[in-house]
Write a protein that holds these residues in place. Structure first.
Motif, PDB file in Angstrom:
ATOM      1  N   GLU A  21      49.184 -10.016  25.613  1.00 53.01           N
ATOM      2  CA  GLU A  21      49.254  -8.350  26.105  1.00 53.01           C
ATOM      3  C   GLU A  21      48.796  -8.044  27.461  1.00 53.01           C
ATOM      4  OE1 GLU A  21      47.644  -5.917  23.151  1.00 53.01           O
ATOM      5  OE2 GLU A  21      48.354  -6.966  21.308  1.00 53.01           O
ATOM      6  N   ALA A  23      45.928  -8.501  28.880  1.00 55.07           N
ATOM      7  CA  ALA A  23      44.682  -7.640  28.733  1.00 55.07           C
ATOM      8  C   ALA A  23      43.501  -8.233  29.366  1.00 55.07           C
ATOM      9  CB  ALA A  23      44.223  -7.293  27.109  1.00 55.07           C
ATOM     10  N   LEU A  95      38.028   2.640  31.118  1.00 52.79           N
ATOM     11  CA  LEU A  95      39.614   2.494  31.284  1.00 52.79           C
ATOM     12  C   LEU A  95      40.109   3.169  32.559  1.00 52.79           C
ATOM     13  CD1 LEU A  95      40.707   4.059  27.793  1.00 52.79           C
ATOM     14  CD2 LEU A  95      40.777   1.490  28.853  1.00 52.79           C
ATOM     15  N   LYS A 100      44.474  -2.952  33.886  1.00 50.67           N
ATOM     16  CA  LYS A 100      44.943  -3.662  32.644  1.00 50.67           C
ATOM     17  C   LYS A 100      44.300  -2.919  31.384  1.00 50.67           C
ATOM     18  CE  LYS A 100      45.658  -8.058  34.773  1.00 50.67           C
ATOM     19  NZ  LYS A 100      45.323  -9.554  34.659  1.00 50.67           N
ATOM     20  N   LYS A 101      45.059  -3.302  30.234  1.00 51.22           N
ATOM     21  CA  LYS A 101      44.589  -3.301  28.854  1.00 51.22           C
ATOM     22  C   LYS A 101      43.203  -3.887  28.820  1.00 51.22           C
ATOM     23  CE  LYS A 101      45.656  -3.241  23.902  1.00 51.22           C
ATOM     24  NZ  LYS A 101      46.876  -3.455  23.152  1.00 51.22           N
ATOM     25  N   HIS A 124      43.606   5.737  21.585  1.00 53.23           N
ATOM     26  CA  HIS A 124      43.975   4.845  22.743  1.00 53.23           C
ATOM     27  C   HIS A 124      44.006   3.698  22.616  1.00 53.23           C
ATOM     28  CE1 HIS A 124      41.670   8.728  23.926  1.00 53.23           C
ATOM     29  NE2 HIS A 124      42.033   8.586  25.028  1.00 53.23           N
ATOM     30  N   GLU A 126      46.602   1.747  22.897  1.00 55.94           N
ATOM     31  CA  GLU A 126      47.526   1.160  23.592  1.00 55.94           C
ATOM     32  C   GLU A 126      46.879   0.774  25.153  1.00 55.94           C
ATOM     33  OE1 GLU A 126      47.412   5.302  25.092  1.00 55.94           O
ATOM     34  OE2 GLU A 126      47.384   4.358  23.141  1.00 55.94           O
ATOM     35  N   LYS A 127      45.518   1.275  25.314  1.00 55.56           N
ATOM     36  CA  LYS A 127      44.919   0.731  26.434  1.00 55.56           C
ATOM     37  C   LYS A 127      43.584   0.143  26.202  1.00 55.56           C
ATOM     38  CE  LYS A 127      46.289   5.086  28.892  1.00 55.56           C
ATOM     39  NZ  LYS A 127      45.754   6.390  29.606  1.00 55.56           N
ATOM     40  N   ILE A 128      43.148   0.052  24.802  1.00 51.42           N
ATOM     41  CA  ILE A 128      41.799  -0.312  24.711  1.00 51.42           C
ATOM     42  C   ILE A 128      41.581  -0.969  23.176  1.00 51.42           C
ATOM     43  CG2 ILE A 128      40.592   1.680  24.380  1.00 51.42           C
ATOM     44  CD1 ILE A 128      37.874   0.205  25.529  1.00 51.42           C
TER      45      ILE A 128
END
Length: 198
Positions: A21, A23, A95, A100-101, A124, A126-128
């Motif tokens: 991903e 991340a 964030l 990146k994630k 959230h 999709e971000k963390i």
């Protein structure tokens, strides 16, 4: 058994998912610093008891931080209790600073597993994402080595006169460390956390 499962399968799975991903894996922790914390030794003339001058006042501050094996350090110094709103505020800042994630690995503190934090993370996702270390296993967290470093060099060796000076000392030390990724990377070289270095 839980530690073995973490080392053998859970963390390798997180690492593989992070790669898939794109991340960035962060290791997080929180710590409290007290004005009467003492580290190290001093010296004195033979037959004379050494005296380290300090205030009789007691005060404290708290630090939230995350580190990565690439040398990134993020932190927040705050007063008061560690609560869900404080943690969520830190996650927002994390964030904002990350391109990146974020995969954040933390211990099982009640705040990390609270309903408010879970609800915020769901909004959230999709971000963390949050992952939890095995219970009672601080030795698996590289961020603990940052905590020890700060306690020894930014709190224990200095004698601040008040909380404002203490906070200033801690922030200055952390900002200095933040600008030196090589120092942060060294925290991953300790034997208990070497697994997290790659």
């Amino acid at each position: 058994a839980a530690v073995k499962a973490w080392l053998d399968s859970q963390y390798p799975g997180i690492r593989a998912l992070a790669k898939k991903e794109s991340a960035e894996i962060h290791w997080g922790d929180e710590m409290g610093l007290r004005s009467d914390h003492q580290v190290g030794r001093t010296w004195g003339r033979k037959g004379q008891t050494p005296v380290v001058l300090g205030t009789g006042k007691r005060f404290r501050c708290n630090v939230l931080s995350t580190i990565t094996n690439r040398g990134t350090l993020r932190f927040q110094v705050f007063h008061g209790r560690f609560t869900a709103p404080v943690f969520i505020g830190f996650l927002r800042r994390l964030l904002k600073a990350s391109q990146k994630k974020v995969f954040l690995i933390v211990d099982r503190h009640p705040v990390h597993r609270s309903k408010k934090v879970s609800e915020w993370l769901a909004k959230h996702q999709e971000k963390i994402r949050l992952f939890f270390l095995p219970a009672y296993s601080p030795q698996l967290n590289p961020d603990e080595f940052l905590n020890n470093d700060v306690k020894a060099n930014a709190a224990g060796c200095l004698r601040p006169r008040d909380r404002e000076e203490m906070v200033s000392n801690v922030r200055t030390y952390l900002r200095s460390t933040q600008k030196q990724p090589a120092i942060v990377k060294k925290f991953f070289k300790a034997k208990p956390v070497r697994y997290a270095a790659c």
